[in-house]
Design an enzyme around this catalytic site. Structure first.
Site, PDB file in Angstrom:
ATOM      1  N   LYS A 124       0.958  -1.532   0.443  1.00 41.73           N
ATOM      2  CA  LYS A 124       0.099  -0.304   0.300  1.00 41.73           C
ATOM      3  C   LYS A 124       1.360   1.151   0.102  1.00 41.73           C
ATOM      4  O   LYS A 124       2.314   1.395   0.622  1.00 41.73           O
ATOM      5  CB  LYS A 124      -0.959   0.348   1.845  1.00 41.73           C
ATOM      6  CG  LYS A 124      -1.940   0.821   0.858  1.00 41.73           C
ATOM      7  CD  LYS A 124      -3.351   0.135   0.380  1.00 41.73           C
ATOM      8  CE  LYS A 124      -4.338   0.464  -0.021  1.00 41.73           C
ATOM      9  NZ  LYS A 124      -5.528  -0.363  -0.471  1.00 41.73           N
ATOM     10  N   GLY A 163      -5.585   2.260  -7.664  1.00 40.49           N
ATOM     11  CA  GLY A 163      -6.046   3.777  -6.673  1.00 40.49           C
ATOM     12  C   GLY A 163      -6.366   3.670  -5.567  1.00 40.49           C
ATOM     13  O   GLY A 163      -6.722   1.838  -5.164  1.00 40.49           O
ATOM     14  N   ASP A 164      -6.817   4.428  -4.875  1.00 42.96           N
ATOM     15  CA  ASP A 164      -7.406   3.800  -3.561  1.00 42.96           C
ATOM     16  C   ASP A 164      -8.207   5.370  -3.025  1.00 42.96           C
ATOM     17  O   ASP A 164      -8.209   6.118  -4.019  1.00 42.96           O
ATOM     18  CB  ASP A 164      -6.330   3.838  -2.862  1.00 42.96           C
ATOM     19  CG  ASP A 164      -6.864   3.270  -1.260  1.00 42.96           C
ATOM     20  OD1 ASP A 164      -7.451   4.302  -0.167  1.00 42.96           O
ATOM     21  OD2 ASP A 164      -7.484   2.171  -0.694  1.00 42.96           O
TER      22      ASP A 164
END
Length: 445
Positions: A124, A163-164
């Site tokens: 992440k 993406g996030d």
């Protein structure tokens, strides 16, 4: 292995990381029994090696705003575990981003990616930069500066970001363009790309669609379906939008939608026309959800609150971590909610999860129910590697199959003697075993 002792030791080594320890504690407590069936794991100190990231990359990001001011943000990439495949996980741009949040997300991502059955490790990344209120030119300059620092640590066979929160198609496009300019290579380095340059069909919809497919499977274990069910949805971004779209397609009735300012409740339900308005408002106009009540005055807007105290049949939190606390969970149970399917990552506090499980609700953690997004990211990687493009129907069929498989594995490892399905335990044990066996096979590295 005693979960409490491991968590205590980690807290002494890495203080002030509450989100990370919340995630670690949940996993270790639910896998403790299974872990202790394998003394070889303990001899290899597998649990500590699994909890501590392979590496943490931190860097400063300098960029220039539209007024010519030089701005500075922090950037991060947490490469947690690559035992079963290249590191894979999103990039989050939000003011709340810090090392603890990204460590928890990377830890969770490792097990989520394992559950998909695809060859992807966990990672992440992100920055405390917020795209909100910034011009397209400012977002572009920040994304380019961010990728200038990150590019040496990522690659199609090493680490593939996506993406996030705060990172959609626009941001992915800018980062991909900068990576291409720096390396002179056109490779599948990011997922969630535009259709014109290697993106997969169904990728924007995948997390929301997968969330609903999993919810449908949960209901079917009790002989129920979605038709006519009223649903509380939080968030107004990609996951919430496509969760609502699939709910509507399957006959359910979304009642709420929210952003960081508050939520709207529509007593008539959100239909296709109203959802199209929300998508226009959030994706194009980049407005606030309170504007919905100006367009549809029968709805109400509640400022500064979350929607969990409204009455409905199902709740699906799709916003951010720890948005449902114990009080909200008790309200959901008291109001007759029968199922909670998480579209966000760890949106329920440990106290809230206990309330759901004590009440024997159908409750699934995000690492299983929101795994559809990274699943289709994995399918995008496959298409990029093979230089092909699948149809929407092909991708959706693959997504549906993967979510069904995840549900089956959760039931396999989570069914208790009284018949209750503990989806938390099922997801954690299933995800853990695959990663653990791969780590053991590869030696101490």
């Amino acid at each position: 292995m005693k979960a409490a002792e491991i968590v205590e030791r980690l807290q002494q080594r890495f203080p002030n990381e509450p989100e990370y320890f919340q995630a670690v504690r949940e996993v270790l407590e639910s896998i403790e029994e299974e872990y202790n069936k394998h003394p070889e794991f303990d001899r290899a100190n597998l649990v500590e090696r699994l909890c501590i990231p392979d590496r943490i990359i931190k860097f400063r990001v300098n960029w220039v705003d539209d007024k010519g001011n030089v701005c500075t943000n922090m950037g991060y990439r947490i490469q947690h575990n690559n035992a079963i495949g290249p590191y894979k996980g999103g990039v989050r741009f939000h003011a709340s981003v810090n090392e603890s949040i990204l460590k928890f997300l990377a830890f969770e991502q490792t097990f989520k990616n394992s559950l998909t059955t695809l060859p992807m490790g966990g990672a992440k990344g992100g920055s405390d930069f917020s795209p909100r209120g910034k011009s397209n030119a400012e977002v572009m300059r920040f994304c380019q500066a961010f990728m200038r620092e990150l590019w040496t640590y990522v690659g199609p066979d090493c680490d593939v970001p996506a993406g996030d929160i705060g990172v959609g198609g626009r941001e992915v496009g800018y980062m991909f363009g900068q990576y291409k300019a720096l390396t002179h290579q056109f490779v599948g380095i990011l997922t969630g790309k535009g259709q014109e340059f290697g993106g997969s069909l169904i990728r924007p919809e995948a997390t929301g669609y997968g969330n609903v497919y999993f919810l449908k499977n949960m209901l079917e274990t009790q002989g129920m379906d979605l038709k006519g069910k009223k649903v509380l949805v939080s968030g107004a971004g990609n996951v919430a939008q496509y969760t609502m779209e699939k709910l509507i397609q399957l006959g359910a009735i979304p009642m709420t939608c929210s952003d960081s300012d508050g939520y709207i409740y529509d007593p008539d339900g959100i239909n296709e026309e109203k959802l199209a308005y929300i998508m226009e408002l959030k994706n194009i106009e980049r407005g606030r959800i309170k504007e919905y009540v100006e367009e549809y005055p029968t709805a109400k807007y509640v400022d500064g609150k979350k929607p969990w105290f409204e009455k409905a049949d199902i709740a699906t939190p799709c916003a951010t971590q720890n948005e449902i606390n114990e009080e909200a969970a008790k309200a959901l149970v008291a109001n007759g909610v029968i199922a909670v399917s998480e579209g966000a990552n760890m949106p329920s506090t440990p106290e809230a999860v206990k309330v759901f499980q004590d009440a024997k609700l159908l409750y699934c953690p995000g690492k299983a129910s929101n795994a559809g997004g990274v699943s289709v990211s994995g399918l995008e990687m496959t298409q990029n590697s093979e230089r092909i493009k699948w149809t929407s129907e092909e991708v959706d069929a693959q997504l549906h199959r993967i979510m069904n498989d995840i549900h089956d594995n959760c039931v396999k490892y989570g069914k208790e003697p009284d018949g209750y399905i503990n989806y938390v335990k099922g997801a954690n044990v299933a995800g853990f075993l695959k990663v653990a066996k791969a780590m053991m096979a590869q030696g101490v590295i």
